[in-house]
Design an enzyme around this catalytic site. Structure first.
Site, PDB file in Angstrom:
ATOM      1  N   SER A 144      20.848   5.593  -1.213  1.00  0.00           N
ATOM      2  CA  SER A 144      20.839   6.473  -1.264  1.00  0.00           C
ATOM      3  C   SER A 144      20.442   7.159  -0.024  1.00  0.00           C
ATOM      4  O   SER A 144      20.574   8.262   0.405  1.00  0.00           O
ATOM      5  CB  SER A 144      19.384   6.613  -2.239  1.00  0.00           C
ATOM      6  OG  SER A 144      20.738   5.785  -3.821  1.00  0.00           O
ATOM      7  N   ASP A 202      15.205  -4.731  -6.467  1.00  0.00           N
ATOM      8  CA  ASP A 202      15.152  -6.344  -5.594  1.00  0.00           C
ATOM      9  C   ASP A 202      15.087  -6.454  -4.190  1.00  0.00           C
ATOM     10  O   ASP A 202      15.076  -7.579  -3.930  1.00  0.00           O
ATOM     11  CB  ASP A 202      16.846  -6.213  -5.024  1.00  0.00           C
ATOM     12  CG  ASP A 202      18.356  -5.704  -6.065  1.00  0.00           C
ATOM     13  OD1 ASP A 202      17.926  -6.311  -7.530  1.00  0.00           O
ATOM     14  OD2 ASP A 202      19.145  -4.919  -6.041  1.00  0.00           O
ATOM     15  N   SER A 210     -13.208  -8.190 -11.701  1.00  0.00           N
ATOM     16  CA  SER A 210     -13.757  -7.158 -11.504  1.00  0.00           C
ATOM     17  C   SER A 210     -13.672  -6.408  -9.897  1.00  0.00           C
ATOM     18  O   SER A 210     -13.796  -5.385  -9.360  1.00  0.00           O
ATOM     19  CB  SER A 210     -15.100  -6.963 -11.444  1.00  0.00           C
ATOM     20  OG  SER A 210     -15.724  -7.809 -12.630  1.00  0.00           O
ATOM     21  N   ASN A 211     -12.848  -7.317  -8.758  1.00  0.00           N
ATOM     22  CA  ASN A 211     -12.460  -6.694  -7.861  1.00  0.00           C
ATOM     23  C   ASN A 211     -14.021  -6.111  -6.955  1.00  0.00           C
ATOM     24  O   ASN A 211     -13.676  -5.465  -6.597  1.00  0.00           O
ATOM     25  CB  ASN A 211     -11.434  -5.051  -7.878  1.00  0.00           C
ATOM     26  CG  ASN A 211     -10.975  -5.691  -6.273  1.00  0.00           C
ATOM     27  OD1 ASN A 211     -10.227  -6.470  -5.811  1.00  0.00           O
ATOM     28  ND2 ASN A 211     -10.043  -4.404  -6.292  1.00  0.00           N
ATOM     29  N   GLU A 256     -18.421  -0.152 -17.607  1.00  0.00           N
ATOM     30  CA  GLU A 256     -19.708  -0.488 -18.541  1.00  0.00           C
ATOM     31  C   GLU A 256     -20.196   0.223 -18.004  1.00  0.00           C
ATOM     32  O   GLU A 256     -21.833   0.183 -19.327  1.00  0.00           O
ATOM     33  CB  GLU A 256     -19.456  -2.003 -19.259  1.00  0.00           C
ATOM     34  CG  GLU A 256     -19.925  -2.572 -17.915  1.00  0.00           C
ATOM     35  CD  GLU A 256     -19.013  -3.874 -17.893  1.00  0.00           C
ATOM     36  OE1 GLU A 256     -19.004  -4.600 -19.379  1.00  0.00           O
ATOM     37  OE2 GLU A 256     -19.258  -5.103 -17.035  1.00  0.00           O
ATOM     38  N   GLN A 309      -9.967  -8.131 -22.052  1.00  0.00           N
ATOM     39  CA  GLN A 309      -9.174  -7.695 -19.903  1.00  0.00           C
ATOM     40  C   GLN A 309      -9.528  -9.132 -19.163  1.00  0.00           C
ATOM     41  O   GLN A 309      -9.053  -9.076 -18.191  1.00  0.00           O
ATOM     42  CB  GLN A 309     -10.343  -6.843 -19.389  1.00  0.00           C
ATOM     43  CG  GLN A 309     -10.395  -5.447 -19.985  1.00  0.00           C
ATOM     44  CD  GLN A 309     -11.732  -4.544 -20.122  1.00  0.00           C
ATOM     45  OE1 GLN A 309     -11.768  -4.347 -18.702  1.00  0.00           O
ATOM     46  NE2 GLN A 309     -12.396  -4.642 -20.723  1.00  0.00           N
TER      47      GLN A 309
END
Ligand code: ADP
Length: 735
Positions: free
Chosen positions: A129, A174, A481-482, A580, A614
């Site tokens: 494409s 892919d 939490s990163n 939170e 989580q």
């Protein structure tokens, strides 16, 4: 006070308010094989395009729709892309189009665009494409001349549409395109694959799984089919063997969080690239390198992708791997390292003992990291020791040797199989040093979150008093939490994002059929707003409250008003995420009650606290791979550092560099001394002082129809495919 004559510091930031789309028309199409996440890309292009004042058109059914024109090319509205973020495939349709491969077909397509004054094209598809798109752009002025000669357009139309700008986004399950670490759809396809593999794993014990790519060939270029492998196993090993062909399952299902975020980021970047394009800008593709969006000349990428195929056709397999880029090479070599167990006689004997442990709360992908560390360590000749229950287990002596076979099957398991505790080592230094002596530990690998970082700092600082800690020590960030300094991403955050996004999808769906409802959802993360913000971006939230971006009652009022306005449109649902710890007083209950009261008569509210869901669950493919790759890299660093610090019959390492964190920074994986990361850390709130993902907040707001300011200084420059990586880095593929 600065002297009157002091030069002002120049503000080099660039904001996109200066870029206007007024008077421009952008068309977006999806082409070739469909892939999950294409809809998120279309949504981002449409909304960003409308936001900057451009007209945006859908082209339905790929190039076929462009050639046929008529109803296939339709103006898009803000609401027309609502509720499509979570849908797989492509809502605007994709097709393979023979006609577009011909000059006649492209002439018709050009005519259809000129009639609508569309001179900006955003193509989402694979290399076929994108090749077609590039050809179309190269031919554009010739096509306009022909249309003019044939009397199909007038001189003025030809003038007005003289330059065609093209931006591509690679949508393909892919991941077969050079220049990007990940194509849109790959991560979702990996989700489907591991879901099936995990399911099969539960059907039998002592199970071996062989995965065969549909295009697998041997060194002579002969196909290796799944039936061929089955016959071989049955004949040579006598094992009962079953074949499962995944087929279209891999293209299906809902897009993963990663693909939604990737596609949203790329879609916005694509519109920016179109706004900034001049008549001489070559067609470009927006791609992902490490954690950064970059623009590359489309044709360079296509050529390199075709060179890979050529190298494969000529059976130059090493060359093909090299051309795919370093991230692909890294993946392949890590895979080889971990799947083949060398005979003991083949292993080097380092006589070093390396301990591996988890610290803090469990995060999905920790076990994959431990498995990888243990196996790479053994391959490098070390004796590997597992510590149970973090530093609590350490000082109590819960340490024992761990072998290759002990970690079999760990990659797909959630939680922490070693056991993990939040206990810091500070109060138990004597006992920990004693255990280090008893087991003669020569190096330490700690896998965990903020506590792991604090632990490593404590051990580093205690080096002056304890010689036992003068050894190579490395930590891998692993926390949902990163919030660990020194890394853009940590192991576990992706799995958690997927849990949040899946739940938000369900919650949103629960309201279909009911009238005007707003959901208020509380996420984890401590003071770190990563999960709320990025989860919000992936789930299509209207508002996300986080600690890092303070808000007051006026903001809350504006947000309620925004939802009230939204309810007047055809979209009658609202999604609000709240971290939170975002605000001590504006609690989830408070916000729920406020929205309920203020929305009375317009919408009603429901609230949800996501909580520990989580933290659980099977790790996502991203976390399995990320954990595996960073742990392998860390072990290689440990081996090098052990060799460098082995003098006079013992290991002694006390420099800053020998107590470090391995993290992803923009495009590169880097080892950084923990002592240096101290200055980058807000210890009170347990977050890094600077967080890259805050840049995604304006993006999320724009897609939710808020006016905002967006810093685009990072994007813009067109680079070259071969130069996108810093030379010394070892980038692994990740968002
Ligand atoms: P993908 O984009 O997934 O690689 P294809 O190779 O089938 O899928 O390409 C999709 C469509 O793009 C084709 O049906 C055709 O319309 C157009 N296309 C592909 N290659 C070219 C080309 N060389 N010239 C013009 N159009 C092309």
């Amino acid at each position: 006070m600065a002297g009157a004559g002091a030069p002002k510091r120049q503000d080099t930031r660039k904001f996109f308010e200066n870029l206007s789309g007024a008077g421009k028309s952008i068309a977006v199409l999806t082409s070739g094989g469909d892939a999950q996440g294409m809809n998120a890309a279309v949504r981002a292009v449409v909304r960003m395009g409308i936001y900057v004042g451009a007209k945006v058109y859908f082209i339905h059914e790929g190039y076929q729709g462009m050639v046929d024109g008529g109803d296939n090319i339709k103006e898009a509205t803000w609401e027309s892309v609502s509720s499509m973020l979570q849908v797989g495939g492509t809502v605007i349709g994709s097709a393979r189009c023979k006609e577009f491969r011909t000059h006649e077909g492209r002439l018709k397509a050009a005519h259809n665009l000129v009639q609508r004054n569309i001179t900006n094209l955003c193509v989402i598809g694979g290399d076929g494409s994108l090749t077609g798109a590039n050809l179309f752009r190269e031919e554009w002025s010739g096509l306009l001349d022909e249309l003019l000669q044939q009397g199909l357009i007038d001189e003025e139309a030809a003038q007005r549409n003289s330059a065609l700008h093209i931006v591509g986004m690679v949508g393909s399950i892919d991941n077969d395109f050079c220049g990007t670490d990940m194509t849109i759809g790959t991560d979702s396809a990996l989700h489907r694959i591991i879901e099936v593999v995990d399911a099969i794993m539960t059907t039998a014990q002592r199970l071996n799984i062989i995965i065969v790519a549909e295009g697998a060939i041997d060194r002579q270029g002969q196909p290796i089919t799944s039936d061929f492998v089955k016959d071989l196993v049955v004949r040579c090993l006598g094992f009962d063997t079953r074949v499962t062909i995944l087929g279209h399952v891999q293209r299906g299902g809902t897009p993963s969080a990663f693909d939604r975020i990737l596609a949203s980021r790329m879609g916005v970047e694509a519109v920016l690239a179109l706004l900034e394009a001049s008549a001489n800008t070559p067609a470009c593709v927006v791609s992902l390198v490490g954690n950064q969006a970059v623009r590359l000349p489309l044709m360079e990428c296509v050529q390199m992708t075709q060179e890979v195929q050529k190298a494969m056709d000529e059976k130059k397999f090493d060359e093909a791997v090299r051309l795919r880029g370093r991230s692909f090479e890294n993946n392949l070599s890590t895979y080889r390292l971990l799947s083949y167990r060398k005979a003991d006689s083949e292993l080097p004997n380092s006589s070093f003992n390396v301990a591996v442990m988890n610290v803090g709360a469990p995060a999905a992908g920790m076990n994959a990291a431990v498995r990888s560390a243990v196996r790479v360590g053994i391959t490098e000749g070390h004796k590997m020791f597992a510590v149970n229950d973090g530093f609590e287990g350490f000082y109590k002596g819960q340490i024992k040797e761990i072998k290759w076979g002990d970690v079999g099957g760990w990659t797909g398991q959630g939680g922490s199989l070693l056991g993990t505790k939040r206990t810091l080592p500070g109060k138990h230094l004597d006992k920990i040093a004693e255990q280090m002596r008893i087991h003669n530990i020569n190096a330490l690998l700690v896998i965990g979150g903020f506590e792991a970082f604090e632990s490593l700092l404590q051990l580093y600082e205690a080096r002056a008093d304890y010689e036992e800690f003068c050894i190579p020590m490395c930590m891998l960030p692993a926390t949902i939490s990163n919030n660990v300094p020194g890394t853009d991403l940590s192991i576990g955050a992706d799995t958690s994002l997927n849990a949040i996004v899946e739940t938000c999808d369900r919650i949103k769906q629960s309201a279909s059929g009911t009238k005007r409802r707003v959901f208020i959802i509380e996420t984890m993360g401590g003071y770190c707003g990563y999960l709320a913000t990025v989860g919000g971006l992936a789930a299509g939230a209207d508002t996300v409250y986080i600690y890092e971006e303070p808000f007051d009652i006026r903001d809350l009022q504006a947000n309620v008003e925004h939802l009230t306005q939204k309810m007047k449109t055809s979209i009658q649902r609202g999604l609000v995420l709240r971290n939170e710890n975002c605000n001590e007083n504006f609690t989830t209950d408070f916000i729920y009650q406020l929205y309920t009261e203020e929305g009375r008569g317009v919408f009603d509210c429901r609230k949800n606290i996501l909580g520990h869901m989580q933290q659980g669950g099977a790790p996502s493919p991203f976390d399995r791979n990320f954990g595996t790759k960073v742990a392998a890299k860390a072990m290689q660093w440990i081996t090098r550092t052990l060799k460098d610090s082995y003098k006079g019959g013992r290991v002694f390492a006390n420099s800053e560099e020998t107590a470090c964190l391995l993290g992803m920074r923009r495009r590169a994986m880097v080892f950084q001394p923990v002592s240096q990361l101290r200055d980058e850390t807000d210890f009170v709130h347990r977050i890094p002082k600077e967080q890259w993902w805050l840049k995604l907040r304006p993006l999320m707001k724009i897609l939710a129809k808020y006016k905002t300011s967006y810093d685009v200084s990072d994007s813009g420059q067109l680079e070259h495919v071969t130069r996108v990586r810093p030379k010394e880095s070892n980038t692994s593929s990740a968002i």
